[in-house]
Write an enzyme that holds these catalytic residues in place. Structure first.
Site, mmCIF file in Angstrom:
data_model
loop_
_atom_site.group_PDB
_atom_site.id
_atom_site.type_symbol
_atom_site.label_atom_id
_atom_site.label_comp_id
_atom_site.label_asym_id
_atom_site.label_seq_id
_atom_site.Cartn_x
_atom_site.Cartn_y
_atom_site.Cartn_z
ATOM 1 N N TRP A 86 0.851 -1.262 0.265
ATOM 2 C CA TRP A 86 0.086 0.036 0.028
ATOM 3 C C TRP A 86 0.921 1.304 -0.081
ATOM 4 O O TRP A 86 0.560 2.173 -0.881
ATOM 5 C CB TRP A 86 -1.078 -0.139 1.194
ATOM 6 C CG TRP A 86 -2.122 0.848 1.029
ATOM 7 C CD1 TRP A 86 -2.770 1.664 2.325
ATOM 8 C CD2 TRP A 86 -2.794 1.223 -0.086
ATOM 9 N NE1 TRP A 86 -3.680 2.154 1.657
ATOM 10 C CE2 TRP A 86 -3.647 2.047 0.272
ATOM 11 C CE3 TRP A 86 -2.780 0.966 -1.434
ATOM 12 C CZ2 TRP A 86 -4.785 2.548 -0.490
ATOM 13 C CZ3 TRP A 86 -3.678 1.751 -2.185
ATOM 14 C CH2 TRP A 86 -4.738 2.550 -1.876
ATOM 15 N N LYS A 132 -14.411 -4.587 8.560
ATOM 16 C CA LYS A 132 -14.707 -5.592 7.473
ATOM 17 C C LYS A 132 -13.652 -6.495 7.419
ATOM 18 O O LYS A 132 -14.280 -7.609 6.607
ATOM 19 C CB LYS A 132 -14.806 -4.453 6.248
ATOM 20 C CG LYS A 132 -13.410 -3.708 5.798
ATOM 21 C CD LYS A 132 -12.534 -4.344 5.037
ATOM 22 C CE LYS A 132 -11.205 -3.637 5.204
ATOM 23 N NZ LYS A 132 -10.075 -4.126 4.164
ATOM 24 N N ASP A 136 -15.755 -0.914 1.105
ATOM 25 C CA ASP A 136 -14.718 -1.889 1.326
ATOM 26 C C ASP A 136 -15.024 -3.159 1.778
ATOM 27 O O ASP A 136 -14.271 -4.134 1.329
ATOM 28 C CB ASP A 136 -14.074 -1.106 2.665
ATOM 29 C CG ASP A 136 -12.543 -1.267 2.545
ATOM 30 O OD1 ASP A 136 -12.031 -2.077 1.768
ATOM 31 O OD2 ASP A 136 -11.731 -0.749 3.717
ATOM 32 N N ARG A 171 -6.037 -10.650 0.903
ATOM 33 C CA ARG A 171 -5.465 -11.667 1.828
ATOM 34 C C ARG A 171 -6.517 -12.223 2.964
ATOM 35 O O ARG A 171 -6.348 -13.458 3.289
ATOM 36 C CB ARG A 171 -4.407 -11.099 2.480
ATOM 37 C CG ARG A 171 -3.305 -10.202 1.491
ATOM 38 C CD ARG A 171 -2.765 -9.173 2.322
ATOM 39 N NE ARG A 171 -1.868 -8.575 1.376
ATOM 40 C CZ ARG A 171 -0.946 -7.762 2.087
ATOM 41 N NH1 ARG A 171 -1.081 -7.225 3.206
ATOM 42 N NH2 ARG A 171 -0.061 -6.989 1.034
ATOM 43 N N VAL A 197 0.542 -9.849 5.780
ATOM 44 C CA VAL A 197 -0.233 -9.481 7.137
ATOM 45 C C VAL A 197 -1.894 -9.719 6.755
ATOM 46 O O VAL A 197 -2.543 -9.164 5.779
ATOM 47 C CB VAL A 197 0.053 -8.040 7.655
ATOM 48 C CG1 VAL A 197 -0.325 -6.871 6.696
ATOM 49 C CG2 VAL A 197 -0.784 -7.765 8.922
ATOM 50 N N GLU A 243 -4.880 -8.897 8.426
ATOM 51 C CA GLU A 243 -5.585 -7.913 9.361
ATOM 52 C C GLU A 243 -6.742 -8.505 10.172
ATOM 53 O O GLU A 243 -6.952 -8.072 11.227
ATOM 54 C CB GLU A 243 -5.624 -6.534 8.866
ATOM 55 C CG GLU A 243 -4.492 -5.826 8.316
ATOM 56 C CD GLU A 243 -3.646 -5.341 9.502
ATOM 57 O OE1 GLU A 243 -3.652 -5.650 10.539
ATOM 58 O OE2 GLU A 243 -2.633 -4.434 8.977
HETATM 59 N N1 LIG Z 1 -2.324 -3.686 0.669
HETATM 60 C C1 LIG Z 1 -3.628 -3.169 -0.043
HETATM 61 O O1 LIG Z 1 -4.072 -3.015 -0.942
HETATM 62 C C2 LIG Z 1 -4.075 -2.259 1.287
HETATM 63 C C3 LIG Z 1 -5.235 -1.229 1.070
HETATM 64 C C4 LIG Z 1 -5.619 -0.330 1.924
HETATM 65 C C5 LIG Z 1 -5.176 -0.444 3.195
HETATM 66 N N2 LIG Z 1 -3.968 -1.163 3.498
HETATM 67 C C6 LIG Z 1 -3.655 -1.141 4.914
HETATM 68 O O2 LIG Z 1 -2.189 -0.674 4.836
HETATM 69 C C7 LIG Z 1 -1.428 -1.262 5.993
HETATM 70 C C8 LIG Z 1 -0.173 -1.719 5.059
HETATM 71 O O3 LIG Z 1 -0.400 -2.851 4.562
HETATM 72 P P1 LIG Z 1 0.245 -3.225 3.278
HETATM 73 O O4 LIG Z 1 -0.578 -4.168 2.320
HETATM 74 O O5 LIG Z 1 1.209 -2.357 2.782
HETATM 75 O O6 LIG Z 1 1.130 -4.517 3.905
HETATM 76 P P2 LIG Z 1 2.499 -5.180 3.366
HETATM 77 O O7 LIG Z 1 2.227 -6.876 4.148
HETATM 78 O O8 LIG Z 1 2.612 -5.480 1.875
HETATM 79 O O9 LIG Z 1 3.761 -4.498 3.920
HETATM 80 C C9 LIG Z 1 4.077 -4.550 5.024
HETATM 81 C C10 LIG Z 1 5.151 -3.637 5.351
HETATM 82 O O10 LIG Z 1 5.433 -3.331 6.639
HETATM 83 C C11 LIG Z 1 6.871 -3.361 6.963
HETATM 84 N N3 LIG Z 1 7.081 -3.764 8.553
HETATM 85 C C12 LIG Z 1 7.058 -5.155 8.859
HETATM 86 N N4 LIG Z 1 7.349 -5.012 10.222
HETATM 87 C C13 LIG Z 1 7.238 -3.678 10.513
HETATM 88 C C14 LIG Z 1 7.274 -3.012 11.717
HETATM 89 N N5 LIG Z 1 7.228 -3.666 13.025
HETATM 90 N N6 LIG Z 1 7.153 -1.763 11.676
HETATM 91 C C15 LIG Z 1 6.998 -0.953 10.660
HETATM 92 N N7 LIG Z 1 6.980 -1.692 9.539
HETATM 93 C C16 LIG Z 1 6.935 -2.944 9.284
HETATM 94 C C17 LIG Z 1 7.419 -4.655 5.896
HETATM 95 O O11 LIG Z 1 8.796 -4.516 5.768
HETATM 96 C C18 LIG Z 1 6.572 -4.168 4.679
HETATM 97 O O12 LIG Z 1 7.391 -3.405 3.891
HETATM 98 C C19 LIG Z 1 -2.415 -2.303 6.439
HETATM 99 O O13 LIG Z 1 -2.841 -1.657 7.725
HETATM 100 C C20 LIG Z 1 -3.270 -2.514 5.729
HETATM 101 O O14 LIG Z 1 -4.476 -2.901 6.148
HETATM 102 C C21 LIG Z 1 -3.621 -2.032 2.530
#
Ligand SMILES: NC(=O)c1ccc[n+]([C@@H]2O[C@H](COP(=O)([O-])OP(=O)(O)OC[C@H]3O[C@@H](n4cnc5c(N)ncnc54)[C@H](O)[C@@H]3O)[C@@H](O)[C@H]2O)c1
Length: 337
Positions: free
Chosen positions: A11, A189, A242, A253, A277, A279
């Site tokens: 993200w 959600k 959402d 996921r 992750v 969530e």
């Molecule tokens: N992926 C999506 O489409 C999407 C869309 C909207 C919201 N989100 C939200 O965005 C947030 C991040 O999701 P994502 O999909 O980018 O996750 P991801 O699993 O793709 O990446 C997670 C990132 O966090 C880093 N990380 C791991 N441990 C950490 C720590 N202790 N402290 C800080 N960073 C750490 C990892 O190195 C990695 O770069 C989540 O809360 C998710 O719900 C994701």
């Protein structure tokens, strides 16, 4: 504008690319030094976003010092890392610089409060906070597929600034004053998406999933209103929007983990196989605890808690839900004639 994106997962990367497209100067922070070196070298994250290349002028750093010179921060880390990252950020971020949180979930370390509360506390109330949330898979946003999202904040100025900064021909941003509803919709959600996946994995029908999603949203809204949200927010992008995308898409996921559980994998095996992750697992515990605390009836959330945390059988949980005492659909009752 100079923007500092914290988080180099899917993200954070997709949003950094969107902000770069809008002409902003973007710097991206990685959690680990190794990830920083790898991204600087390869400019892509093939595992998370295959085929997506980071533009050369997005700088990648592993130090928080960039926060001292930025005009805006985007916090894009997993839910378990929001509190710790916000605390680290607070040590260097000047007052008044807005923080836009895009992570979805609740803060388990601080009594399951919303992330805007966690961030505001870390920043000692000196920085405006916005929640940017809605039906937005990174896989699609990074490819410029039309997407709509909501920027919710108690500060109208901060919400409108977020709208201006992110919005373009493929990324449409609405504003909302209801940050409580927007954050709760985005967090909860994921519980329903995990359950919708279990329904698919068990081979149940479209009827079953539609019922699960609709009644799930009713529960989320019931708890949300008790926690201060507006009912109509749950009918918007951060609520039903959402919910639809997360329960129906293979990019989800949470849904994929649910499918594996429905097919007979253990919760641990399913989370490991998804490899990123999930969530909804953490959100289920948060929903369970808050429902208890607030005295709100949430049978679907309780069933999910039983399956995920108490080794409950998913088919038995569905029988229990179907066998509940009869009731009416909406909260109001008829006045008997
Ligand atoms: N992926 C999506 O489409 C999407 C869309 C909207 C919201 N989100 C939200 O965005 C947030 C991040 O999701 P994502 O999909 O980018 O996750 P991801 O699993 O793709 O990446 C997670 C990132 O966090 C880093 N990380 C791991 N441990 C950490 C720590 N202790 N402290 C800080 N960073 C750490 C990892 O190195 C990695 O770069 C989540 O809360 C998710 O719900 C994701």
């Amino acid at each position: 504008m100079k923007i500092f994106v914290l988080g180099s997962g899917s993200w954070g990367t997709a949003l950094a690319i969107n902000l770069h497209k809008n002409g902003h100067t973007v710097t991206m922070w990685t959690f680990s030094a190794d990830e920083c070196k790898r991204l600087q070298r390869e400019r892509t994250n093939e595992k998370l976003l295959p085929g997506i290349i980071l533009p050369d002028d997005i700088e990648i750093v592993n130090s928080m010092d960039e926060a001292k010179n930025t005009e805006l921060v985007v916090l894009a880390v997993p839910s378990f890392a929001v509190a710790a990252t916000a605390e680290q950020l607070a040590e260097v971020l000047p007052a008044d610089i807005p923080v836009i949180n895009v992570g979805k979930g609740l803060d388990a370390k601080h009594g399951y409060c919303r992330f805007s509360e966690t961030i505001r506390k870390a920043m000692k109330g000196q920085n405006p906070v916005v929640a940017l949330t809605g039906p937005t898979h990174a896989e699609e946003v990074s490819r410029g597929i039309p997407t709509a999202i909501v920027a919710a904040s108690e500060s109208r100025k901060a919400a409108e600034m977020t709208q201006d900064v992110f919005m373009n021909d493929t990324f449409r941003v609405y504003t909302s004053p209801d940050i409580v509803g927007a954050e709760l919709g985005g967090a909860f959600k994921n519980i329903i998406a995990l359950g919708a996946g279990i329904s698919d994995g068990l081979g149940l029908g479209d009827n079953s999933k539609a019922a699960f999603m609709t009644r799930g949203l009713t529960e989320i809204a019931r708890l949300g209103v008790k926690l201060g949200a507006r009912q109509d927010t749950f009918a918007g992008l951060s609520g039903v929007g959402d919910l639809i995308v997360t329960c129906c898409s293979m990019h989800s996921r949470n849904r994929r983990a649910g499918i594996l559980i429905g097919q007979g994998k253990t919760v641990k095996q399913a989370m490991e196989e998804v490899g990123a992750v999930v969530e909804g697992y953490y959100a289920t515990e948060a929903g369970h605890m808050l429902a208890k605390k607030m005295g709100v009836e949430m049978p679907i959330v309780q069933a999910m808690y039983h399956v995920l945390y108490e080794n409950g059988n998913a088919r038995d949980a569905i029988s229990t839900l179907m066998g509940r005492a009869k009731t009416h659909e909406s909260e109001e009752v008829w006045i008997t004639k």
